[in-house]
Design a protein around this motif. Structure first.
Motif, PDB file in Angstrom:
ATOM      1  N   PHE A   1     -29.119  21.217 -33.014  1.00 35.33           N
ATOM      2  CA  PHE A   1     -28.056  21.396 -32.024  1.00 35.33           C
ATOM      3  C   PHE A   1     -27.938  22.845 -31.597  1.00 35.33           C
ATOM      4  CE2 PHE A   1     -27.017  17.642 -34.444  1.00 35.33           C
ATOM      5  CZ  PHE A   1     -26.681  16.735 -33.458  1.00 35.33           C
ATOM      6  N   VAL A   2     -27.563  23.020 -30.357  1.00 34.25           N
ATOM      7  CA  VAL A   2     -27.165  24.323 -29.835  1.00 34.25           C
ATOM      8  C   VAL A   2     -25.688  24.158 -29.487  1.00 34.25           C
ATOM      9  CG1 VAL A   2     -27.407  25.924 -27.917  1.00 34.25           C
ATOM     10  CG2 VAL A   2     -29.450  24.879 -28.951  1.00 34.25           C
ATOM     11  N   GLU A   3     -24.838  24.857 -30.217  1.00 31.69           N
ATOM     12  CA  GLU A   3     -23.404  24.601 -30.041  1.00 31.69           C
ATOM     13  C   GLU A   3     -22.747  25.578 -29.077  1.00 31.69           C
ATOM     14  OE1 GLU A   3     -20.894  23.042 -33.309  1.00 31.69           O
ATOM     15  OE2 GLU A   3     -22.579  23.495 -34.612  1.00 31.69           O
ATOM     16  N   ASN A   4     -23.059  25.425 -27.804  1.00 31.05           N
ATOM     17  CA  ASN A   4     -22.366  26.223 -26.795  1.00 31.05           C
ATOM     18  C   ASN A   4     -21.063  25.520 -26.439  1.00 31.05           C
ATOM     19  OD1 ASN A   4     -24.365  28.225 -26.494  1.00 31.05           O
ATOM     20  ND2 ASN A   4     -25.568  26.864 -25.165  1.00 31.05           N
ATOM     21  N   PRO A   5     -19.910  26.079 -26.815  1.00 31.34           N
ATOM     22  CA  PRO A   5     -18.666  25.347 -26.593  1.00 31.34           C
ATOM     23  C   PRO A   5     -18.389  25.115 -25.105  1.00 31.34           C
ATOM     24  CG  PRO A   5     -18.242  27.535 -27.505  1.00 31.34           C
ATOM     25  CD  PRO A   5     -19.715  27.342 -27.517  1.00 31.34           C
ATOM     26  N   GLU A   6     -18.035  23.896 -24.781  1.00 31.67           N
ATOM     27  CA  GLU A   6     -17.744  23.527 -23.401  1.00 31.67           C
ATOM     28  C   GLU A   6     -16.360  24.066 -23.033  1.00 31.67           C
ATOM     29  OE1 GLU A   6     -19.187  22.111 -20.827  1.00 31.67           O
ATOM     30  OE2 GLU A   6     -17.302  22.014 -19.693  1.00 31.67           O
ATOM     31  N   PRO A   7     -16.297  24.951 -22.046  1.00 26.16           N
ATOM     32  CA  PRO A   7     -14.999  25.582 -21.769  1.00 26.16           C
ATOM     33  C   PRO A   7     -13.949  24.631 -21.200  1.00 26.16           C
ATOM     34  CG  PRO A   7     -16.751  26.527 -20.394  1.00 26.16           C
ATOM     35  CD  PRO A   7     -17.392  25.524 -21.269  1.00 26.16           C
ATOM     36  N   THR A   8     -14.349  23.501 -20.632  1.00 24.01           N
ATOM     37  CA  THR A   8     -13.331  22.599 -20.056  1.00 24.01           C
ATOM     38  C   THR A   8     -12.754  21.654 -21.094  1.00 24.01           C
ATOM     39  OG1 THR A   8     -14.902  20.839 -19.468  1.00 24.01           O
ATOM     40  CG2 THR A   8     -14.583  22.611 -17.855  1.00 24.01           C
ATOM     41  N   SER A   9     -13.257  21.705 -22.322  1.00 23.73           N
ATOM     42  CA  SER A   9     -12.820  20.735 -23.327  1.00 23.73           C
ATOM     43  C   SER A   9     -11.948  21.401 -24.387  1.00 23.73           C
ATOM     44  CB  SER A   9     -14.057  20.130 -23.995  1.00 23.73           C
ATOM     45  OG  SER A   9     -13.760  19.668 -25.293  1.00 23.73           O
TER      46      SER A   9
ATOM     47  N   PHE B   1     -11.670  20.770 -27.407  1.00 24.05           N
ATOM     48  CA  PHE B   1     -12.391  20.955 -28.662  1.00 24.05           C
ATOM     49  C   PHE B   1     -13.815  21.480 -28.420  1.00 24.05           C
ATOM     50  CE2 PHE B   1      -9.085  17.845 -29.522  1.00 24.05           C
ATOM     51  CZ  PHE B   1      -8.457  18.433 -30.609  1.00 24.05           C
ATOM     52  N   GLY B   2     -14.085  21.899 -27.185  1.00 32.59           N
ATOM     53  CA  GLY B   2     -15.381  22.478 -26.870  1.00 32.59           C
ATOM     54  C   GLY B   2     -16.531  21.494 -26.873  1.00 32.59           C
ATOM     55  N   THR B   3     -16.167  20.192 -26.807  1.00 35.58           N
ATOM     56  CA  THR B   3     -17.207  19.172 -26.980  1.00 35.58           C
ATOM     57  C   THR B   3     -17.565  18.509 -25.655  1.00 35.58           C
ATOM     58  OG1 THR B   3     -17.770  17.224 -28.276  1.00 35.58           O
ATOM     59  CG2 THR B   3     -15.537  17.321 -27.435  1.00 35.58           C
ATOM     60  N   LYS B   4     -18.721  17.880 -25.619  1.00 41.60           N
ATOM     61  CA  LYS B   4     -19.097  17.063 -24.471  1.00 41.60           C
ATOM     62  C   LYS B   4     -20.033  15.958 -24.943  1.00 41.60           C
ATOM     63  CE  LYS B   4     -22.191  20.863 -23.325  1.00 41.60           C
ATOM     64  NZ  LYS B   4     -22.597  21.852 -22.333  1.00 41.60           N
TER      65      LYS B   4
END
Lengths: 763, 763
Positions: A703-711, A713-716
């Motif tokens: 995994f590459v855990e680039n946090p999703e800014p619109t979420s 919990f940073g997830t998608k």
């Protein structure tokens, strides 16, 4: 921090001990058994049904035919989409609970209700049907021809829908000098979901209301569709969803909930159970659309695209189901994965006399990725550019923003994913090692990238409601409409609630089963939406609950919410971290207080007007036995950027499942249909070559855990993506090994023979 | 207007068609069967239990004895009272799931878990028990004597509790000249509830959590008590209450929920069912307390009371259960029904080696009303005043306010009720006709009044939470913690919600079953609290829901909530009654709106800090066959002022049921116990003479609808009141017919023989 931990699944104990209750476990033994009589022709009209012999069989309660619909002759849609109050956006309503207009081999024309399985089965065999037969068409391109048998009257040339995309000026752009034209067709075939638990439901009436307990991904949508099918107020329908043994999109369609409800009403509301056999699952449920792609790329010498054209022909089968939305999603993938200034695209979704295609893990993207990533490899080869270099030159760049969805690629994610994949494969060294093979058994290494949209906004409604209850011991109960379908959603949701509330995950009791009478509204499990959308909902509701808790803490401690918080199940003063009172004591006092008793609960709806790109790639090393025409995956890795991981162990498990499905899609799985009769030829797990753990090597995930800014919990999305890049990676490995690009799935020996033979490899 | 209509019960269809699911209907066939080994001595200690033979029986899974409690040896209370965080107000915790300290004949000392009923029953018989026996005491006055066998170690003279009331100066007041002293004893005996469905429950564990499905009136309280009994966090317990076939207070006690949960844990959380037989119901559930009363009245010549003294001796049986609160409630009735300036009262609740007494319809008031209204009749007779005149002179006057409960008698209700009763009986004429009877069969006419407190404030918490969901068709779903136990609560609740929301009752879908994981907190069905307390809760929550609906209507119609309302399921503009949009269209749009999607729900807690007097009377005409010592009710009416009727037909049905129970209490019902062994002699419906429709004439009911000002729907208690005045009315009719005042219940032939013989009537 509860989010980010590999907490054991909240349902692990019960699942491992066999104590989890699925639909069939919950159905009372007094249930009547319903069985469906499926048509034995693929196209035609039922002239008459003789039920006389069947009705004489002991134990048969009633035989209901397509001629008995009466007030229940209401056309309904089956796609698991949120309802739209805009008529033009509603799904096509083309199903009846039973029909005399047969459109595929296996259509539902009558049903038997009996006291037991044996009587029901005997009765099915005793029913005599007279048909008027029409010509059959099963191929998508044949079906579009003038003069082809017309399957639905309002759809000339059987085209359910045609959409186009256009950017720049394709016609002008292709005039540029020095362009290399790569013009190829790619084909994917229908496959089936093969969840362990076949679709099952049971129904009964209480007063004027009907309850359906169903193995569905979408209980709240099922309520609406059953209401439509029966022509009754939707609030008179109650749908309950127990634990389910897999769905993968098949149960994102309304399969037999309306029929079962109808049959119950036909016997005075008595409990009726309808349990699909595996054979019915293969034929009369849904499949992944087989799609033919035609891609023309005009490539500059420097390896950039001047112009591209894509045509897609999606085989819908007999009824609309999810219909064109799947082809449309696939079409949308092209110009985003490899942006190009001049693009033309056309997608057609076409009725044929095949079993109905619907949603399946990936929703058009596995097909599209096979085509586009095979094509990318072909172009790179033709242009003499290393395929990874070629991709990195053309892939959606950091900062790319989609005009329609407003999705943005915030990170240099493709490069990061590819680097991880390369490292695991020891790609550069291995490529060198494999560069000069001449034997009959050769090994290749290939890869493919993908993107996937999380959730369905702005195409459809994205809305999720949840409710939290503070129990008297300081634990909380969590309810939401988004569904656990085996993927581990309940665990992720529990972790999210715990995170916001400052308690541990084992203090969150999630109500796994949805009941549309009481469960907050949510549309269910599809579009890999749940952790993203459910995350907003849980964050909002947990925030409200926390606010109420801290308000009550103010009463008990005199410390106002401005300087209090919850940590480790204690109300703390944030200024000095002093523990003021335990959440347990607060909860007990709040409920039983003689001065101020409150049942502290919170409920809210989060409507989401964004979604998020999910990215990744697959690398596969494949050994090809040229003489045996067999390809075998030897080493494989999927790398995903799905933002921050809520539960790494569960994320890994989800990816592994998707990779397995991708390997089957690449090498063995296909729904075979007899072209003349429209009959499915491999409607069982012996003849349908489902990929199993025997067929694949260790499945590696990263995994590459680039946090999703619109979420919050940073997830998608992660549910569907893992299955998307696998087949083209394997295909590209085969090509790297043999020089032969196989443009059709699955790459089973028959197909490899055809390609290898044509390429002169078998001489 | 939905409130006030005789709407058909919301559960009528399913109950009539036999489709309603009770606990046993819901239990999976895979359940192990648990059966309890009850002690065969009334007082002593279990020395040893030999389970060897029992364990050898095929199908026996496990035998668990009182010596196997281990970590589960936690004393717990069983009374269905709300928890108090004040330790001094908590119920006495004196039960174990299994005990070696036997306190009554039938105590729970071991249990068998088997695969089927037969094996379980065989195993029970195969268990060998060795006891050490102690002396037995069953009579309340004997038990109070010094030297009586001590049943619980911390209670000298077996007195669980003693409370006194005092007003004015009794000792001084009795010195007034010219007073007539009436000094009498009255006795009531234990009876059993005899609900159709015996207590049943089943339990299973999921992970660390345990679920108990139980036929209980008090699911949320059961959750807490099971938590206490198992020594686990209360949130780890889930209690589900299906439809139940009657409770009448017996199921306001925690009967076997903790034992069943414990047994499930003893077999690894496997599903275990515990189903009480009728025999167990009579012996090992609960009974109505037998209470002995001693009343001394000092009466002036004008028929007013100068001073009164009351002593009560309540036979608690072996364990505390509801204990003293029942005697205390009975004691409180005296000075309120007939206020007197100088009163002394003492109530004792006393342990004996009898089956345990607990809550039963009326909660001390049927006993107290028998005593006080018999006594009132006796005093009137001695004073030579017509009994109704005597009562009207002394009964709680309009404007009376109780200092403790703050209850107020707002109306001239007693006169109104009595007038209605008199009119139906043609009382004055009939009394004349019956004035000079000399035959061996004589007819008498008698009456009795009563009051009853609604709900339990300020003794305990009164709090009710509810939740409403607006469905997409404009119907609503209603959940609350207050329970349907056969009395029709669900229908009344639905009408209330409909009333506030401006929709019809059939658009309210009530969730009848409580599930402590998700049902808003409410304490359950007891104290005739539900329409009163639930009314506040529903009014509050429906008000909130309406507010949210009108807020959304503002978005859709531009008309602000200040000038909109809901009528007949339409949003109307109140200024001109124009219909703006249907609630259905609003509901659909709100849920599926792409611009503003909301799942409109509301939830709230209403804490109630008031209660309300309920009033009424019974008139009975009774034929007495002196030689046969038989009394037979020929004509009877109950008149109630329970405020505004929510549903007149259901109110009438509830009163009829209570009257039937009252007739049995008067004439035939008694739990007979062998004084030496403590064994119940009539533990079945053949030997226990339950009153049936064969034993009573037409049951007439009438109402005085004085709206209760403290209630949002003007309603107050009706559940228990009907049973309160019946026995004394019948007793007074017998006295009017024969001149003999029978001061003991039941007035079965044996008892009448005793009294008639003593009075010389049988010479």
């Amino acid at each position: 921090m509860e989010v980010g931990k590999s907490i054991v699944r909240v349902d692990a104990f019960d699942k491992v001990t066999g104590r989890t209750k699925y639909t069939d476990d919950l159905c009372d033994a007094s249930a009547y058994v319903a069985k469906i009589l499926h048509s034995t022709i693929a196209h035609g009209r039922v002239l008459s049904i003789d039920t006389g012999e069947a009705e004489k069989i002991e134990g048969v309660v009633k035989v209901v035919t397509c001629f008995d619909l009466g007030e229940y002759k209401n056309y309904f849609p089956t796609a698991g989409h949120p309802w739209s109050t805009d008529v033009s956006h509603q799904d096509v309503a083309d199903r009846l609970v039973l029909t005399d207009e047969v459109k595929f081999y296996g259509d539902d024309i009558a049903a038997v209700i009996a006291e037991n399985e044996v009587a029901a089965s005997q009765a099915l065999r005793a029913i005599k049907v007279e048909y008027e037969e029409y010509p059959v068409v099963t191929d998508v391109l044949e079906a579009m021809k003038d003069g082809a048998p017309q399957i639905h009257k309002d759809y000339p040339n059987n085209i359910l829908k045609h959409t186009s995309i256009s950017r720049g000026n394709y016609a002008e752009a292709i005039k540029e000098e020095g362009l290399t034209v790569v013009d190829r067709w790619y084909n994917t075939e229908p496959v089936q979901h093969c969840h362990i638990e076949n679709f099952i439901c049971y129904a009964y009436a209480e007063g004027k209301r009907i309850t359906v307990v169903a193995s569905t991904q979408i209980p709240h949508i099922a309520r609406r569709v059953v209401g439509q099918a029966l022509g009754i107020p939707w609030g008179d329908v109650r749908v309950i969803k127990p634990y389910i043994g897999g769905g993968f999109g098949n149960k994102q369609d309304i399969l037999y909930e309306p029929l079962c409800a109808f049959l119950s009403l036909k016997v005075g509301g008595h409990l009726v159970k309808l349990d699909c056999s595996r054979e019915e699952t293969f034929v009369a449920n849904r499949t992944r659309h087989g799609i033919k792609f035609h891609i023309i790329s005009h490539v500059r010498k420097d390896g950039t695209y001047a112009a591209r054209k894509i045509e897609m022909f999606s085989n819908q089968g007999a009824y609309a189901s999810h219909g064109h939305s799947i082809a449309a999603k696939g079409l949308g993938a092209f110009p985003q994965l490899y942006p190009c200034d001049n693009v033309e695209g056309d997608a057609y979704t076409v009725f044929t006399n095949r079993p109905v295609a619907g949603a399946m893990r990936g929703y058009g993207i596995p097909q599209a990725m096979f085509a586009v990533e095979s094509h990318t490899e072909d172009v790179a080869k033709i242009m003499g550019i290393a395929p990874i270099d070629f991709r990195l030159k053309n892939l959606m760049p950091q900062g790319y923003k989609d005009g329609f969805s407003k999705n943005e690629n915030y990170y240099d994610t493709f490069r990061q994913c590819i680097e991880k994949g390369k490292a695991y494969m020891d790609y550069d060294n291995r490529l060198k090692e494999l560069s000069n093979q001449t034997g009959r058994i050769r090994t290749g290494i290939g890869m493919a990238a993908f993107w996937y949209n999380t959730a369905v906004w702005p195409i459809s409604l994205e809305s999720s409601s949840s409710r939290l209850v503070l129990n008297q011991d300081g634990s909380v109960t969590l309810q939401l409409g988004e569904t656990e379908i085996g993927q581990g959603a309940d665990t992720a949701f529990s972790q999210m609630a715990a995170e916001i509330l400052g308690i541990s995950t084992d203090e969150v009791h999630i109500v796994s089963n949805q009941d549309t009478d009481i469960t907050p509204f949510g549309t269910g499990a599809y579009a890999s939406r749940q952790t993203y959308i459910g995350g907003f909902s849980i964050a909002k509701t947990a925030g409200l609950l926390k606010e109420k808790i801290l308000d009550y803490a103010y009463i008990l401690t005199n410390m106002p919410p401005a300087i209090t918080d919850i940590k480790n199940s204690m109300i703390i003063r944030t200024t000095d971290n002093r523990e003021l009172i335990s959440l347990r004591d607060l909860a007990t006092e709040a409920l039983y207080s003689l001065s101020d008793s409150r049942h502290i609960t919170a409920e809210s709806t989060a409507q989401i007007k964004s979604n998020a790109y999910s990215f990744g790639c697959c690398f596969a090393e494949v050994e090809v036995d040229i003489d045996m025409c067999k390809a075998k995956v030897k080493k494989i890795i999927n790398v995903h950027d799905c933002g921050k991981l809520i539960n790494p162990a569960l994320a890994k498990a989800q990816v592994e499942g998707g990779m397995s499905m991708g390997i089957g899609y690449a090498l063995s799985e296909i729904q075979l249909v007899d072209k003349k009769t429209g009959k499915v030829l491999n409607d069982n797990l012996l003849d349908y070559k489902l990929s199993t753990c025997m067929d694949h090597p260790h499945l590696e995930t990263a995994f590459v855990e680039n946090p999703e800014p619109t979420s919050p919990f940073g997830t998608k999305s992660l549910g569907e993506p893992p299955t998307c890049p696998v087949a083209p990676a394997i295909r590209n490995a085969v090509m790297q090994a043999t020089g032969v690009g196989v443009n059709e799935l699955p790459m089973r020996p028959e197909k490899l023979y055809e390609y290898f033979n044509k390429a002169g490899l078998l001489k």
